[in-house]
Design a protein around this motif. Structure first.
Motif, short mmCIF file in Angstrom:
data_model
loop_
_atom_site.label_atom_id
_atom_site.label_comp_id
_atom_site.label_asym_id
_atom_site.label_seq_id
_atom_site.Cartn_x
_atom_site.Cartn_y
_atom_site.Cartn_z
N TYR A 1 0.78 -1.23 0.00
CA TYR A 1 0.00 0.00 0.00
C TYR A 1 0.81 1.28 0.00
CZ TYR A 1 -4.02 -2.96 0.81
OH TYR A 1 -5.00 -3.91 0.67
N CYS A 2 2.04 1.27 0.42
CA CYS A 2 2.78 2.52 0.58
C CYS A 2 3.97 2.62 -0.37
CB CYS A 2 3.27 2.68 2.01
SG CYS A 2 2.10 2.12 3.26
N CYS B 1 4.43 4.73 -3.78
CA CYS B 1 4.72 6.17 -3.73
C CYS B 1 5.93 6.48 -2.86
CB CYS B 1 3.52 6.94 -3.20
SG CYS B 1 2.07 6.85 -4.27
N HIS B 2 5.97 5.85 -1.67
CA HIS B 2 7.01 6.26 -0.72
C HIS B 2 8.35 5.55 -0.95
CE1 HIS B 2 4.76 8.98 1.87
NE2 HIS B 2 3.72 8.22 1.61
N MET C 1 4.34 11.71 -10.45
CA MET C 1 3.90 12.12 -9.12
C MET C 1 5.13 12.48 -8.30
SD MET C 1 1.29 10.21 -6.64
CE MET C 1 0.81 10.95 -5.09
N VAL D 1 5.49 14.56 -5.61
CA VAL D 1 5.31 15.29 -4.36
C VAL D 1 5.43 14.42 -3.11
CG1 VAL D 1 3.90 17.14 -5.31
CG2 VAL D 1 2.81 14.99 -4.62
N PRO E 1 6.73 12.88 0.03
CA PRO E 1 7.86 13.29 0.88
C PRO E 1 8.66 12.07 1.37
CG PRO E 1 5.82 13.32 2.14
CD PRO E 1 5.44 12.92 0.74
N TYR F 1 10.48 9.97 4.42
CA TYR F 1 10.23 9.81 5.86
C TYR F 1 11.45 10.25 6.67
CZ TYR F 1 6.40 6.57 4.62
OH TYR F 1 5.26 5.99 4.14
N ARG G 1 11.10 16.29 10.84
CA ARG G 1 9.68 16.48 11.14
C ARG G 1 8.97 15.12 11.22
NH1 ARG G 1 4.71 17.29 8.75
NH2 ARG G 1 5.50 16.59 6.75
N MET H 1 7.42 12.99 14.37
CA MET H 1 5.96 13.03 14.35
C MET H 1 5.38 11.93 15.24
SD MET H 1 3.53 12.82 11.01
CE MET H 1 3.76 14.53 10.55
N ILE I 1 -2.66 7.79 7.66
CA ILE I 1 -2.98 6.53 6.96
C ILE I 1 -4.50 6.37 6.87
CG2 ILE I 1 -2.74 4.02 6.95
CD1 ILE I 1 -0.17 4.33 8.55
N LYS J 1 -3.89 12.41 3.06
CA LYS J 1 -3.49 13.81 3.23
C LYS J 1 -3.07 14.33 1.86
CE LYS J 1 -0.57 16.89 5.79
NZ LYS J 1 0.62 17.12 6.57
N GLY J 2 -3.57 15.47 1.46
CA GLY J 2 -3.21 16.03 0.16
C GLY J 2 -3.43 15.02 -0.96
N MET K 1 -2.30 12.07 -1.07
CA MET K 1 -2.29 10.68 -0.59
C MET K 1 -3.70 10.21 -0.25
SD MET K 1 -0.19 9.14 2.61
CE MET K 1 -0.97 7.87 3.59
N TYR L 1 -6.32 5.18 3.66
CA TYR L 1 -6.20 3.71 3.68
C TYR L 1 -7.01 3.07 4.80
CZ TYR L 1 -3.04 4.20 -0.08
OH TYR L 1 -2.54 4.49 -1.32
N VAL M 1 2.10 -1.06 10.07
CA VAL M 1 2.79 -0.27 9.05
C VAL M 1 3.60 0.85 9.71
CG1 VAL M 1 2.39 1.40 7.19
CG2 VAL M 1 1.21 -0.79 7.15
C1 HEC Z 1 -0.56 7.51 -4.05
C2 HEC Z 1 0.73 7.72 -3.45
C3 HEC Z 1 0.84 7.44 -1.97
C4 HEC Z 1 0.64 6.27 -1.31
C5 HEC Z 1 0.23 4.94 -1.92
C6 HEC Z 1 0.90 6.52 0.08
N1 HEC Z 1 1.28 7.83 0.26
FE1 HEC Z 1 1.85 8.69 1.99
N2 HEC Z 1 2.02 10.46 1.06
C7 HEC Z 1 1.84 10.68 -0.27
C8 HEC Z 1 1.93 12.10 -0.55
C9 HEC Z 1 1.80 12.75 -1.90
C10 HEC Z 1 2.17 12.73 0.69
C11 HEC Z 1 2.29 14.24 0.96
C12 HEC Z 1 0.93 14.71 1.44
C13 HEC Z 1 0.92 16.19 1.75
O1 HEC Z 1 1.68 16.61 2.63
O2 HEC Z 1 0.12 16.88 1.10
C14 HEC Z 1 2.24 11.67 1.67
C15 HEC Z 1 2.51 11.87 3.01
C16 HEC Z 1 2.69 10.87 3.93
C17 HEC Z 1 3.13 11.10 5.29
C18 HEC Z 1 3.49 12.42 5.92
C19 HEC Z 1 2.25 13.13 6.35
C20 HEC Z 1 2.52 14.50 6.92
O3 HEC Z 1 1.82 14.86 7.87
O4 HEC Z 1 3.39 15.21 6.40
C21 HEC Z 1 3.17 9.86 5.89
C22 HEC Z 1 3.57 9.57 7.34
C23 HEC Z 1 2.74 8.89 4.90
N3 HEC Z 1 2.46 9.55 3.73
C24 HEC Z 1 2.63 7.55 5.13
C25 HEC Z 1 2.08 6.65 4.22
C26 HEC Z 1 1.82 5.27 4.51
C27 HEC Z 1 2.12 4.59 5.83
C28 HEC Z 1 1.28 4.72 3.38
C29 HEC Z 1 0.79 3.31 3.18
C30 HEC Z 1 -0.30 2.90 4.03
C31 HEC Z 1 1.24 5.76 2.37
N4 HEC Z 1 1.72 6.91 2.92
C32 HEC Z 1 0.80 5.58 1.08
C33 HEC Z 1 1.58 9.73 -1.24
C34 HEC Z 1 1.26 8.43 -0.97
#
Ligand code: HEC
Length: 217
Positions: free
Chosen positions: A123-124, A127-128, A143, A145, A147, A149, A153, A157, A166, A170-171, A173, A176, A188
């Protein structure tokens, strides 16, 4: 000759029946092959709106009254909310702030981390990225944008805030919460913490008897 006439007629009827009436809007209902008065209740199912009238039930209402002692699925038998553990389900501390650490009901051990790794990969990671540096495959498709880990910050967190990200997204993302059960979300998070630790590791993190292996050519 006669056969030719018949063939031409058949071809004309076929062409008109397939192509001729296309796009035409009819004002009357089409002919009913199985009419309601011959086969009552077979074709037209009474479909009631909520809180509407219905001649079917003797009280004239379309809704049925719930049997006595029915409780909503999200409530326990005594009427208390089943999901009363705000740490486990919302990532909130008793004072409402984002909780730190992991809820009492989850045990952070190797199996838990392996589960977290498994879910993270599905799931993550797209992108990550596999090490959480934001360089997942979606970056190659434009894509840009996501960030990393591995900045202060996100290292500092609260776990509860990550849980909320999750759950609700957010934005760019997606959320889930519908794909990962609460305990999987915590797994996770444990794995994200492991990635953060791994990417910021020093030689002191390596057990003494393995350090020589790192230094070997
Ligand atoms: C479709 C792409 C995508 C997937 C899949 C994804 N993320 Fe993200 N994630 C992002 C983006 C883009 C941001 C930045 C969001 C923002 O700050 O606007 C982000 C931000 C975050 C942040 C930082 C939030 C913050 O407050 O700054 C965390 C922690 C995170 N994701 C965890 C996860 C985890 C854990 C998963 C899997 C369950 C996941 N992401 C799946 C795209 C994704």
């Amino acid at each position: 000759m006669r056969n030719l006439y018949i063939a031409t007629l058949c071809a004309a009827v076929l062409a008109i029946s397939i192509l001729g009436l296309r796009g035409r809007i009819f004002t009357r209902p089409p002919a009913d092959v199985f009419p309601e008065w011959v086969f009552p209740g077979m074709k037209h199912d009474p479909n009631h709106a909520q809180q509407a009238e219905s001649g079917f039930f003797s009280d004239g209402r379309s809704d049925r009254v719930a049997p006595p002692n029915t409780v909503a699925a999200s409530y326990g038998p005594a009427g208390q909310p089943l999901r009363s553990d705000n740490f486990l389900y919302l990532g909130r501390a008793p004072d409402g702030s984002w909780a730190r650490g992991f809820p009492g009901s989850v045990r952070v051990d190797m199996r838990f981390l392996e589960r977290g790794c498994d879910r993270f990969t599905i799931y993550c990671e797209p992108c990550h990225g596999a090490v959480g540096d934001g360089n997942g495959v979606t970056k190659r498709y434009g894509m840009g944008v996501t960030p990393t880990y591995h900045d202060d910050r996100l290292r500092k967190m609260a776990e509860g805030e990550i849980f909320n990200t999750i759950t609700n997204g957010k934005g760019e993302m997606n959320p889930y919460g519908d794909k990962l059960a609460p305990s999987d979300r915590w797994a996770v998070i444990a794995y994200v913490r492991a990635l953060q630790r791994a990417q910021a590791a020093t030689l002191a993190d390596v057990p003494a008897d393995h350090r020589a292996q790192l230094e070997a050519p």
